[in-house]
Design an enzyme around this catalytic site. Structure first.
Site, PDB file in Angstrom:
ATOM      1  N   HIS A  65      21.828 -13.227   0.620  1.00 26.89           N
ATOM      2  CA  HIS A  65      20.693 -11.995   1.140  1.00 26.89           C
ATOM      3  C   HIS A  65      20.575 -11.328   2.189  1.00 26.89           C
ATOM      4  O   HIS A  65      21.167 -11.688   3.266  1.00 26.89           O
ATOM      5  CB  HIS A  65      19.144 -12.277   0.433  1.00 26.89           C
ATOM      6  CG  HIS A  65      19.573 -12.425  -1.156  1.00 26.89           C
ATOM      7  ND1 HIS A  65      18.382 -13.253  -1.398  1.00 26.89           N
ATOM      8  CD2 HIS A  65      20.315 -11.717  -2.377  1.00 26.89           C
ATOM      9  CE1 HIS A  65      18.415 -13.805  -3.096  1.00 26.89           C
ATOM     10  NE2 HIS A  65      20.140 -12.562  -2.951  1.00 26.89           N
ATOM     11  N   GLY A 112      25.420  -7.791  -4.841  1.00 26.86           N
ATOM     12  CA  GLY A 112      25.125  -8.078  -5.800  1.00 26.86           C
ATOM     13  C   GLY A 112      23.859  -7.484  -6.604  1.00 26.86           C
ATOM     14  O   GLY A 112      23.845  -6.959  -7.849  1.00 26.86           O
ATOM     15  N   ASP A 117      26.170 -10.200  -8.948  1.00 28.55           N
ATOM     16  CA  ASP A 117      25.685 -11.883  -9.348  1.00 28.55           C
ATOM     17  C   ASP A 117      26.392 -11.442 -10.571  1.00 28.55           C
ATOM     18  O   ASP A 117      26.477 -12.867 -10.900  1.00 28.55           O
ATOM     19  CB  ASP A 117      24.606 -11.569  -9.003  1.00 28.55           C
ATOM     20  CG  ASP A 117      23.803 -12.160  -7.620  1.00 28.55           C
ATOM     21  OD1 ASP A 117      23.978 -12.310  -6.837  1.00 28.55           O
ATOM     22  OD2 ASP A 117      23.130 -11.200  -7.433  1.00 28.55           O
ATOM     23  N   ASP A 137      17.783 -15.998  -0.485  1.00 31.20           N
ATOM     24  CA  ASP A 137      16.036 -15.896   0.494  1.00 31.20           C
ATOM     25  C   ASP A 137      14.754 -15.396  -0.552  1.00 31.20           C
ATOM     26  O   ASP A 137      14.618 -14.884  -0.797  1.00 31.20           O
ATOM     27  CB  ASP A 137      15.907 -14.213   1.020  1.00 31.20           C
ATOM     28  CG  ASP A 137      14.964 -14.379   2.129  1.00 31.20           C
ATOM     29  OD1 ASP A 137      13.789 -15.021   1.986  1.00 31.20           O
ATOM     30  OD2 ASP A 137      14.459 -12.723   2.568  1.00 31.20           O
ATOM     31  N   HIS A 144      17.082  -7.132  -8.219  1.00 32.52           N
ATOM     32  CA  HIS A 144      18.139  -8.281  -9.273  1.00 32.52           C
ATOM     33  C   HIS A 144      17.832  -9.904  -9.461  1.00 32.52           C
ATOM     34  O   HIS A 144      18.794 -10.590  -9.557  1.00 32.52           O
ATOM     35  CB  HIS A 144      19.382  -8.034  -8.568  1.00 32.52           C
ATOM     36  CG  HIS A 144      19.923  -8.431  -7.515  1.00 32.52           C
ATOM     37  ND1 HIS A 144      19.781  -8.084  -6.487  1.00 32.52           N
ATOM     38  CD2 HIS A 144      20.393  -9.656  -6.950  1.00 32.52           C
ATOM     39  CE1 HIS A 144      19.848  -9.025  -5.110  1.00 32.52           C
ATOM     40  NE2 HIS A 144      20.667 -10.298  -5.536  1.00 32.52           N
ATOM     41  N   ASP A 147      19.176 -10.927 -11.880  1.00 30.87           N
ATOM     42  CA  ASP A 147      20.269 -11.641 -12.102  1.00 30.87           C
ATOM     43  C   ASP A 147      20.574 -12.945 -11.481  1.00 30.87           C
ATOM     44  O   ASP A 147      21.756 -13.184 -11.425  1.00 30.87           O
ATOM     45  CB  ASP A 147      21.164 -10.832 -11.734  1.00 30.87           C
ATOM     46  CG  ASP A 147      21.358  -9.079 -12.023  1.00 30.87           C
ATOM     47  OD1 ASP A 147      20.770  -9.442 -13.556  1.00 30.87           O
ATOM     48  OD2 ASP A 147      21.157  -8.465 -11.799  1.00 30.87           O
ATOM     49  N   ARG A 153      21.630 -20.267 -13.208  1.00 29.33           N
ATOM     50  CA  ARG A 153      21.629 -21.212 -14.275  1.00 29.33           C
ATOM     51  C   ARG A 153      22.820 -21.319 -14.944  1.00 29.33           C
ATOM     52  O   ARG A 153      23.215 -22.535 -15.707  1.00 29.33           O
ATOM     53  CB  ARG A 153      20.706 -20.080 -15.331  1.00 29.33           C
ATOM     54  CG  ARG A 153      20.808 -20.553 -17.199  1.00 29.33           C
ATOM     55  CD  ARG A 153      20.603 -19.685 -17.997  1.00 29.33           C
ATOM     56  NE  ARG A 153      20.822 -20.394 -19.605  1.00 29.33           N
ATOM     57  CZ  ARG A 153      21.731 -20.309 -20.345  1.00 29.33           C
ATOM     58  NH1 ARG A 153      22.690 -19.468 -19.193  1.00 29.33           N
ATOM     59  NH2 ARG A 153      21.978 -20.737 -21.226  1.00 29.33           N
TER      60      ARG A 153
END
Length: 196
Positions: A65, A112, A117, A137, A144, A147, A153
């Site tokens: 990030h 991203g 992502d 961060d 997002h 995302d 996950r």
């Protein structure tokens, strides 16, 4: 009554009829396929098709990030020798910055917030990613965030090692397993699953 007969679907009916008759869409599709076959793509550097180079060579994704990009560059410089033995991938700006800084090829996904992502998540699901170094961060809100959560996950579901800070990244990259073939849990499951 079918959906095609509803007044709100007149546009869909017209598009379907045009496609079936080889009209506007039908005539452009072969042309588009020919351009793709010839390598004429607008975002050629964003398309990721990384072949496996060797049994111990890993596909490592680098993501950072905005507030963590400097930290990522410093970490990548420090670990350049180890990273050079693997295939590097990155999202948008991070991938470009790392490629420029290290002088190594980095295959880039989109940035991203524009779907990068999600592209990384899809590559994980397809078995094309081995390690993720994601300096995110947690103290800044991101447009997002959904995302990012989905990426975290899917990495856990597919048993992908993920480092979310510099200390963990150092541990992952310095592990003796980084240069060996490491079966993921889903790989082992697929090997024993009977085929239909």
């Amino acid at each position: 009554m079918s959906l095609a007969g509803l007044p709100g679907n007149a546009r869909l009916q017209r598009a379907t009829a045009t496609r079936e008759l080889g009209g506007r869409w039908g005539s452009r599709i072969p042309e588009r396929k020919e351009r793709r076959a010839a390598g004429d793509r607008r975002h050629r550097d964003r398309v990721v098709a990384v072949p496996r180079s060797g049994p111990g060579r890993k596909q490592i994704v680098l993501i950072a990030h905005d507030n963590k990009k400097a930290d990522m560059l410093e970490w990548a410089r420090f670990n350049r020798d180890t990273l050079s033995r693997h295939d590097l991938l990155g999202t948008g700006t991070t991938g470009a910055m790392v490629a420029n800084e290290l002088g190594l090829p980095v295959h880039r996904f989109l940035t991203g917030p524009l779907g990068g992502d999600q592209q990384v998540g899809a590559a994980i699901a397809e078995g094309r990613i081995d390690v993720i170094i994601f300096f995110w961060d947690p103290l800044e809100p991101h447009p997002h965030d959904v995302d990012v959560k989905a990426l975290l996950r899917i990495a856990v579901v597919h048993n992908i090692p993920m480092a979310c800070n510099r200390a963990t990244a150092d541990f992952v990259l310095s592990s003796p397993l980084i240069d060996e073939v490491y079966p993921r849990s889903l790989d082992a499951l697929a090997a024993v699953r009977p085929t239909a």
